[in-house]
Design a protein around this motif. Structure first.
Motif, PDB file in Angstrom:
ATOM      1  N   ILE A 130      22.530  -6.745  76.367  1.00 32.92           N
ATOM      2  CA  ILE A 130      23.757  -5.964  76.510  1.00 32.92           C
ATOM      3  C   ILE A 130      24.526  -5.995  75.200  1.00 32.92           C
ATOM      4  CG2 ILE A 130      25.952  -5.774  77.746  1.00 32.92           C
ATOM      5  CD1 ILE A 130      24.618  -7.122  80.125  1.00 32.92           C
ATOM      6  N   GLY A 131      25.051  -4.830  74.790  1.00 36.63           N
ATOM      7  CA  GLY A 131      25.833  -4.728  73.567  1.00 36.63           C
ATOM      8  C   GLY A 131      27.213  -5.347  73.696  1.00 36.63           C
ATOM      9  N   SER A 132      27.804  -5.698  72.560  1.00 40.53           N
ATOM     10  CA  SER A 132      29.109  -6.370  72.551  1.00 40.53           C
ATOM     11  C   SER A 132      30.238  -5.477  73.050  1.00 40.53           C
ATOM     12  CB  SER A 132      29.425  -6.872  71.145  1.00 40.53           C
ATOM     13  OG  SER A 132      29.510  -5.772  70.246  1.00 40.53           O
ATOM     14  N   GLY A 133      30.082  -4.177  72.950  1.00 42.00           N
ATOM     15  CA  GLY A 133      31.104  -3.273  73.455  1.00 42.00           C
ATOM     16  C   GLY A 133      31.273  -3.360  74.956  1.00 42.00           C
ATOM     17  N   ILE A 134      30.241  -3.815  75.652  1.00 43.97           N
ATOM     18  CA  ILE A 134      30.298  -3.977  77.108  1.00 43.97           C
ATOM     19  C   ILE A 134      30.808  -5.370  77.458  1.00 43.97           C
ATOM     20  CG2 ILE A 134      28.933  -4.032  79.235  1.00 43.97           C
ATOM     21  CD1 ILE A 134      27.017  -2.033  77.812  1.00 43.97           C
ATOM     22  N   THR A 135      30.291  -6.387  76.781  1.00 47.57           N
ATOM     23  CA  THR A 135      30.676  -7.767  77.109  1.00 47.57           C
ATOM     24  C   THR A 135      32.121  -8.077  76.747  1.00 47.57           C
ATOM     25  OG1 THR A 135      29.795  -8.563  74.988  1.00 47.57           O
ATOM     26  CG2 THR A 135      28.325  -8.653  76.908  1.00 47.57           C
ATOM     27  N   ASP A 152      34.598  -5.695  76.875  1.00 44.74           N
ATOM     28  CA  ASP A 152      35.470  -4.772  77.603  1.00 44.74           C
ATOM     29  C   ASP A 152      35.813  -5.374  78.968  1.00 44.74           C
ATOM     30  OD1 ASP A 152      36.275  -2.629  79.429  1.00 44.74           O
ATOM     31  OD2 ASP A 152      35.691  -1.247  77.834  1.00 44.74           O
ATOM     32  N   GLU A 153      37.104  -5.519  79.249  1.00 43.43           N
ATOM     33  CA  GLU A 153      37.548  -6.141  80.500  1.00 43.43           C
ATOM     34  C   GLU A 153      37.041  -5.418  81.743  1.00 43.43           C
ATOM     35  OE1 GLU A 153      39.163  -9.055  81.009  1.00 43.43           O
ATOM     36  OE2 GLU A 153      38.887  -9.351  78.860  1.00 43.43           O
ATOM     37  N   LYS A 154      36.956  -4.085  81.708  1.00 45.38           N
ATOM     38  CA  LYS A 154      36.524  -3.321  82.879  1.00 45.38           C
ATOM     39  C   LYS A 154      35.012  -3.353  83.078  1.00 45.38           C
ATOM     40  CE  LYS A 154      40.336  -0.028  82.812  1.00 45.38           C
ATOM     41  NZ  LYS A 154      40.719   1.377  82.663  1.00 45.38           N
ATOM     42  N   LYS A 155      34.253  -3.390  81.982  1.00 49.01           N
ATOM     43  CA  LYS A 155      32.795  -3.276  82.068  1.00 49.01           C
ATOM     44  C   LYS A 155      32.075  -4.613  82.172  1.00 49.01           C
ATOM     45  CE  LYS A 155      32.709   0.935  79.279  1.00 49.01           C
ATOM     46  NZ  LYS A 155      32.288   1.511  78.002  1.00 49.01           N
ATOM     47  N   LYS A 156      32.650  -5.681  81.627  1.00 50.60           N
ATOM     48  CA  LYS A 156      31.897  -6.931  81.469  1.00 50.60           C
ATOM     49  C   LYS A 156      31.413  -7.559  82.779  1.00 50.60           C
ATOM     50  CE  LYS A 156      35.700 -10.229  81.215  1.00 50.60           C
ATOM     51  NZ  LYS A 156      36.331 -11.229  80.370  1.00 50.60           N
ATOM     52  N   ASP A 157      32.125  -7.337  83.872  1.00 53.86           N
ATOM     53  CA  ASP A 157      31.714  -7.931  85.136  1.00 53.86           C
ATOM     54  C   ASP A 157      30.828  -7.008  85.977  1.00 53.86           C
ATOM     55  OD1 ASP A 157      33.117 -10.268  84.603  1.00 53.86           O
ATOM     56  OD2 ASP A 157      34.977  -9.448  85.428  1.00 53.86           O
ATOM     57  N   GLN A 158      30.579  -5.799  85.498  1.00 53.63           N
ATOM     58  CA  GLN A 158      29.789  -4.848  86.285  1.00 53.63           C
ATOM     59  C   GLN A 158      28.283  -5.062  86.143  1.00 53.63           C
ATOM     60  OE1 GLN A 158      31.083  -0.844  85.515  1.00 53.63           O
ATOM     61  NE2 GLN A 158      33.149  -1.243  86.245  1.00 53.63           N
ATOM     62  N   VAL A 159      27.824  -5.478  84.963  1.00 56.63           N
ATOM     63  CA  VAL A 159      26.395  -5.707  84.738  1.00 56.63           C
ATOM     64  C   VAL A 159      26.185  -6.985  83.943  1.00 56.63           C
ATOM     65  CG1 VAL A 159      25.702  -3.283  84.830  1.00 56.63           C
ATOM     66  CG2 VAL A 159      26.361  -4.277  82.646  1.00 56.63           C
TER      67      VAL A 159
END
Length: 94
Positions: A43-48, A50-57
């Motif tokens: 997973i890229g750092s832009g996802i990890t 991001d407060e909204k995205k980090k817990d989704q995957v």
């Protein structure tokens, strides 16, 4: 694997599923359509970050992704696909 996705990208590996017909004939993956289910490998750092995205995957999750999404590549004799976070349609829960 030494593949690190950037920003909002993910590296996925498609899950090969053999299918058996009602008469018992096993259809190999080459005889049917590509699967749209894959396992997240990186997973890229832009996802990890991001407060909204980090817990989704997370790495190891199985996901359903858009049919024509991403860029396919082969590394160390393994096939991977790099996709955008927005190309993920759902997480498959066990």
């Amino acid at each position: 694997m030494n593949l690190k996705p950037l920003e909002d990208k993910l590296v996925i590996k498609k899950i090969e599923v053999e299918e058996t017909t009602q008469s018992g004939i096993v259809l190999p993956s080459s005889a049917k359509e590509e699967p749209n289910i894959a396992e997240i490998v990186a997973i890229g750092s832009g996802i990890t970050e991001d407060e909204k995205k980090k817990d989704q995957v997370k790495v190891g999750d199985r996901v359903v992704f858009s049919k024509y999404a991403g860029t396919e590549l082969e590394l160390d004799k393994e096939k991977y696909t790099i996709i955008k976070f927005s190309d993920i349609l759902a997480v498959v829960e066990k």
